[in-house]
Scaffold this motif. Structure first.
Motif, mmCIF file in Angstrom:
data_model
loop_
_atom_site.group_PDB
_atom_site.id
_atom_site.type_symbol
_atom_site.label_atom_id
_atom_site.label_comp_id
_atom_site.label_asym_id
_atom_site.label_seq_id
_atom_site.Cartn_x
_atom_site.Cartn_y
_atom_site.Cartn_z
ATOM 1 N N ASP A 299 13.733 -9.524 -6.420
ATOM 2 C CA ASP A 299 14.719 -8.835 -5.582
ATOM 3 C C ASP A 299 15.761 -8.121 -6.440
ATOM 4 N N ARG A 300 16.222 -8.793 -7.511
ATOM 5 C CA ARG A 300 17.223 -8.175 -8.388
ATOM 6 C C ARG A 300 16.645 -6.957 -9.110
ATOM 7 N N VAL A 301 15.391 -7.063 -9.526
ATOM 8 C CA VAL A 301 14.751 -5.914 -10.171
ATOM 9 C C VAL A 301 14.643 -4.761 -9.189
ATOM 10 N N GLY A 302 14.328 -5.059 -7.944
ATOM 11 C CA GLY A 302 14.262 -4.009 -6.931
ATOM 12 C C GLY A 302 15.606 -3.316 -6.755
ATOM 13 N N GLU A 303 16.700 -4.097 -6.723
ATOM 14 C CA GLU A 303 18.023 -3.493 -6.610
ATOM 15 C C GLU A 303 18.339 -2.651 -7.844
ATOM 16 N N LEU A 304 17.892 -3.109 -9.003
ATOM 17 C CA LEU A 304 18.114 -2.348 -10.231
ATOM 18 C C LEU A 304 17.363 -1.021 -10.189
ATOM 19 N N VAL A 305 16.163 -1.020 -9.646
ATOM 20 C CA VAL A 305 15.399 0.220 -9.514
ATOM 21 C C VAL A 305 16.139 1.207 -8.621
ATOM 22 N N ILE A 306 16.699 0.708 -7.514
ATOM 23 C CA ILE A 306 17.447 1.583 -6.604
ATOM 24 C C ILE A 306 18.693 2.133 -7.300
ATOM 25 N N LEU A 529 3.361 -6.559 -3.232
ATOM 26 C CA LEU A 529 4.085 -6.241 -2.002
ATOM 27 C C LEU A 529 5.529 -5.846 -2.276
ATOM 28 N N ALA A 530 5.932 -5.791 -3.540
ATOM 29 C CA ALA A 530 7.349 -5.644 -3.855
ATOM 30 C C ALA A 530 7.736 -4.221 -4.236
ATOM 31 N N ILE A 531 7.160 -3.673 -5.292
ATOM 32 C CA ILE A 531 7.534 -2.358 -5.801
ATOM 33 C C ILE A 531 6.265 -1.550 -6.042
ATOM 34 N N ILE A 532 6.234 -0.320 -5.565
ATOM 35 C CA ILE A 532 5.086 0.550 -5.789
ATOM 36 C C ILE A 532 5.590 1.917 -6.231
ATOM 37 N N GLU A 533 4.703 2.705 -6.796
ATOM 38 C CA GLU A 533 5.002 4.099 -7.061
ATOM 39 C C GLU A 533 4.682 4.894 -5.796
ATOM 40 N N GLY A 534 5.619 5.724 -5.373
ATOM 41 C CA GLY A 534 5.418 6.496 -4.158
ATOM 42 C C GLY A 534 5.592 7.986 -4.399
ATOM 43 N N LEU A 535 4.944 8.785 -3.573
ATOM 44 C CA LEU A 535 5.117 10.234 -3.591
ATOM 45 C C LEU A 535 6.055 10.584 -2.443
ATOM 46 N N LEU A 536 7.207 11.152 -2.788
ATOM 47 C CA LEU A 536 8.222 11.459 -1.786
ATOM 48 C C LEU A 536 7.961 12.855 -1.215
ATOM 49 N N VAL A 537 7.864 12.943 0.111
ATOM 50 C CA VAL A 537 7.607 14.231 0.770
ATOM 51 C C VAL A 537 8.646 14.449 1.864
ATOM 52 N N GLN A 621 9.960 5.520 -7.602
ATOM 53 C CA GLN A 621 9.710 4.079 -7.632
ATOM 54 C C GLN A 621 10.196 3.497 -6.305
ATOM 55 N N THR A 622 9.247 3.020 -5.527
ATOM 56 C CA THR A 622 9.538 2.632 -4.151
ATOM 57 C C THR A 622 9.690 1.124 -4.043
ATOM 58 N N VAL A 623 10.887 0.676 -3.732
ATOM 59 C CA VAL A 623 11.135 -0.739 -3.457
ATOM 60 C C VAL A 623 10.916 -0.962 -1.966
ATOM 61 N N ILE A 624 9.915 -1.732 -1.628
ATOM 62 C CA ILE A 624 9.502 -1.864 -0.228
ATOM 63 C C ILE A 624 10.414 -2.847 0.505
ATOM 64 N N SER A 638 4.644 1.363 7.127
ATOM 65 C CA SER A 638 4.428 0.016 6.614
ATOM 66 C C SER A 638 5.692 -0.598 6.038
ATOM 67 N N GLY A 639 6.786 0.173 5.977
ATOM 68 C CA GLY A 639 8.039 -0.333 5.434
ATOM 69 C C GLY A 639 9.000 0.813 5.208
ATOM 70 N N ALA A 640 10.068 0.521 4.482
ATOM 71 C CA ALA A 640 11.070 1.538 4.175
ATOM 72 C C ALA A 640 11.546 1.333 2.750
ATOM 73 N N THR A 641 12.176 2.361 2.196
ATOM 74 C CA THR A 641 12.754 2.267 0.857
ATOM 75 C C THR A 641 14.086 2.989 0.852
ATOM 76 N N ILE A 642 14.925 2.639 -0.108
ATOM 77 C CA ILE A 642 16.244 3.245 -0.226
ATOM 78 C C ILE A 642 16.208 4.250 -1.371
ATOM 79 N N LEU A 643 16.674 5.469 -1.101
ATOM 80 C CA LEU A 643 16.681 6.521 -2.109
ATOM 81 C C LEU A 643 17.961 6.459 -2.938
#
Length: 674
Positions: A299-306, A529-537, A621-624, A638-643
């Motif tokens: 979770d902390r790594v996900g917040e760091l990515v954001i 299920l935690a962090i994936i690479e996403g293509l933003l459109v 980098q998409t934090v799900i 399937s979820g949301a991410t914060i930009l």
């Protein structure tokens, strides 16, 4: 709730691993009853559980395992064969041990006594040939005399070691004479009550090996000074070694006694050498960590990515120094993300081994010989995925054995081996893992599935479905083709649970069948299920993320296709026709489209679909983040991410988009046919 440092919780964790070893050894013994290595493995697991249980206060466990071990020791000594009845009784006893450890209050009273009686009957009732008088049974240890001296480490008592239990275990190996070694006891005013100052010398005569004596000290061998010496030399006409001299301090290395060529070399202590740096490194090679701590770290790594995404957006203003720092932090964040994710990855073989027992019990209950074949056990998957995959795979395996595999007589009549085969395999496919359950049974009967679906009102009699669509009916709630309800299946519960769980894991299910030859059910799952690479459109005023693992390529939408009003169309890409779908229509956008729209080609298995968007913004980098319960029925996402700017982007569900595209294609074909 017990914490990670609670000794009882530590014992439960270690006992779970030992019980797993015991179960695998017993299942292997069912196939290779003459394998002495497997017998020793099972016996060591029992012995360790018994010693640890007594050490940590699980007296009921220690008492039951002691009697279990005593019965099993006849097999270890070659006095009884390892029969199927013994393996079955031992597996039930193993289940009882687990109940005594995990839920002692719920353990059935009297069950332990009944299981021990079944074990004794399986061992003593075996038709083992009686050994002639004076002849040793095969595998039995000859009688020997041993001298054992041991001093426990200074912290042994604090760590839970109990020397009285060790002396009791030595007494169980034969007749003993015990002498206390008191030379290291300090004056009374200098005694540390938490340290062990005594040593012991034990003269032992019995039918036991050096390994059996060493197992007594298995928990203290790292810190104790232990010397084991055989006093009588086998098959050598020499006088018995003189009685032990009065107790003397045990040296760090045993003194070399004068020897003759006929005498064996003096025994070396089990553990007296000091630990060097290399040994410390080996001991510290692995560390047991609570799963909750790993989840918190993720979770902390996900917040760091954001936070890094936000920093990168601020740095894009053009200040060179800030841009350099943002790039360096981005590199470190990516490495930390990959390292943290790798910590959570486990080989799927740890899940596959659980199903050996399931197949063993199903084979017995249904009267169908079944062999389990596994491949790809080293394939790694996120620990959360592995935990949640257990139940779906259980349902698939039970259905494969009950519905898929024919009875032995029918298999022989069809020219197949009497024993059916269940194959579990796993492999990587890009950023996905494919887990397949295969059987070599009768295959799926599409007409029978269709008839059952019509009878249950799931489809109309006039419905025209492709074969793969008929197969998907198996996952409808309440659907079953079983003619009779059994303890295994037939109530229509299970396959819908499989589909629901796999969809919650952002995966999909594919079925391939070969009439008369078998069925393959493949689960397509993301690595994590935690962090994936996403293509933003961008579509209209909204931003959306597409999992990059599902993106094949991006192309411009040609003007002829761009001019169409909508619906389901085809795009020619390097000679292949690819259907495409306009996300503007799916999202019901009212703003005018961009003049130059783009097509993102997404794939899943053999399916390809073009998704028309207004603009491609780049990788992200998409934090799900999971959607709320109010949005649980919205299948498009399937979820949301914060930009980086704090706004939210919804993550598109690729499998659902493919379903929408397929449905649009079917409607288009029907309109064209009309």
């Amino acid at each position: 709730m017990s914490g990670a440092g609670d000794p009882a919780e530590i014992f439960r964790q270690e006992a779970a691993e030992l019980l797993e070893q015991l179960e695998q050894a017993l299942l292997d013994l069912g196939r290779r009853p003459d394998d002495r290595g497997l017998v020793d493995t099972a016996f060591r697991a029992l012995h360790t559980i018994k010693g640890s249980g007594a050490m940590f206060g699980f007296e009921a466990v220690a008492a039951f395992v002691h009697d279990f071990e005593t019965a099993f020791d006849r097999v270890r000594s070659g006095l009884a064969p390892c029969s199927p009845a013994l393996v079955a009784a031992a597996l039930e006893a193993r289940d009882h041990i687990r109940a005594l450890i995990e839920t002692p209050a719920e353990a059935e009273p009297g069950r332990g006594t009944a299981l021990l009686a079944a074990l004794r009957l399986a061992v003593e009732g075996a038709d083992a040939p009686a050994a002639p008088p004076g002849v040793e049974p095969p595998g039995a240890e000859p009688e020997a005399e041993w001298l054992v001296r041991f001093h426990l480490g200074g912290e042994a008592l604090v760590n839970g070691a109990n020397p009285l239990l060790m002396l009791d275990e030595l007494r169980a190996l034969g007749s003993v004479t015990v002498t206390a070694l008191t030379e290291a006891v300090p004056p009374l005013d200098e005694i540390d009550p938490e340290s062990c100052h005594l040593g012991w010398q034990v003269r032992l005569r019995g039918r036991c090996s050096r390994a059996a004596i060493e197992e007594v000290f298995i928990f203290v061998s790292d810190d104790a000074r232990i010397q084991i010496e055989r006093l009588d030399a086998p098959a050598t006409p020499v006088a018995e070694a003189p009685a032990a001299a009065p107790a003397a301090p045990v040296p760090a290395q045993p003194a070399s006694a004068p020897s003759t060529p006929a005498q064996p070399a003096p025994a070396q202590p089990m553990a007296e050498k000091p630990r060097g740096e290399g040994e410390i490194a080996r001991v510290g090679g692995s560390l047991r960590v609570q799963a909750e701590r790993l989840d918190a770290l993720m979770d902390r790594v996900g917040e760091l990515v954001i936070a890094h995404a936000r920093l990168s957006q601020i740095a894009s203003g053009g200040e060179a120094g800030l841009t350099t720092v943002a790039e360096e932090i981005g590199r470190l964040v990516a490495e930390l993300r990959d390292t943290t994710m790798s910590i959570r990855m486990l080989p799927i073989g740890s899940l596959f081994t659980r199903f050996r027992r399931l197949l063993h019990d199903l084979s017995r209950d249904l009267g169908k010989p079944v062999e389990l074949v596994t491949s790809g056990e080293e394939t790694e998957l996120d620990k959360t995925m592995i935990e949640r995959l257990a139940d779906p795979l259980v349902h698939l395996i039970r259905n494969a054995v009950d519905h898929g595999l024919e009875a032995p007589g029918a298999r022989i009549g069809a020219g197949k081996p009497e024993a059916g085969s269940i194959r579990l395999s796993a492999r990587h496919a890009g950023a996905e893992v494919l887990v397949t359950v295969s059987d070599d049974g009768r295959g799926l009967d599409a007409e029978r599935i269709r008839a059952s679906a019509i009878e249950k009102g799931l489809i109309s009699a006039e419905a025209r479905l492709a074969e793969h669509e008929i197969h998907q009916l198996l996952f409808q709630p309440g659907f079953s083709t079983a003619k009779e309800i059994s303890a295994i299946s037939g109530r229509g519960v299970g396959m819908d649970v499989v589909k629901r769980t796999v969809e919650q894991l952002r995966g999909s299910i594919e079925i391939a069948t070969r009439p008369g030859r078998g069925t393959d059910v493949t689960l397509r799952l993301p690595l994590t299920l935690a962090i994936i690479e996403g293509l933003l459109v961008r579509v209209g005023d909204g931003c959306y993320a597409i999992p990059l693992s599902a993106v094949e390529e991006c192309v411009e939408l040609p003007p002829p296709e761009d001019g169409r009003s909508g619906g389901y169309s085809l795009l020619q890409i390097r000679g292949a026709l690819v259907p495409f779908l306009r996300l503007r229509e799916v999202m019901r956008c009212t703003t005018p489209p961009d003049p130059h729209q783009k097509v993102v080609i997404i794939t899943a298995g053999d399916q390809r679909l073009g998704v028309v968007v207004d603009q491609i913004l780049g990788s992200h980098q998409t934090v799900i983040k999971s959607l709320s319960r109010l949005h649980a029925d919205v299948k498009t996402f399937s979820g949301a991410t914060i930009l980086g700017d704090g706004s939210v982007a919804l993550i598109l569900d690729v499998a659902h988009l493919l379903e929408i595209g397929e449905e649009e294609g079917r409607r288009t074909r029907m309109r064209q046919a009309a």
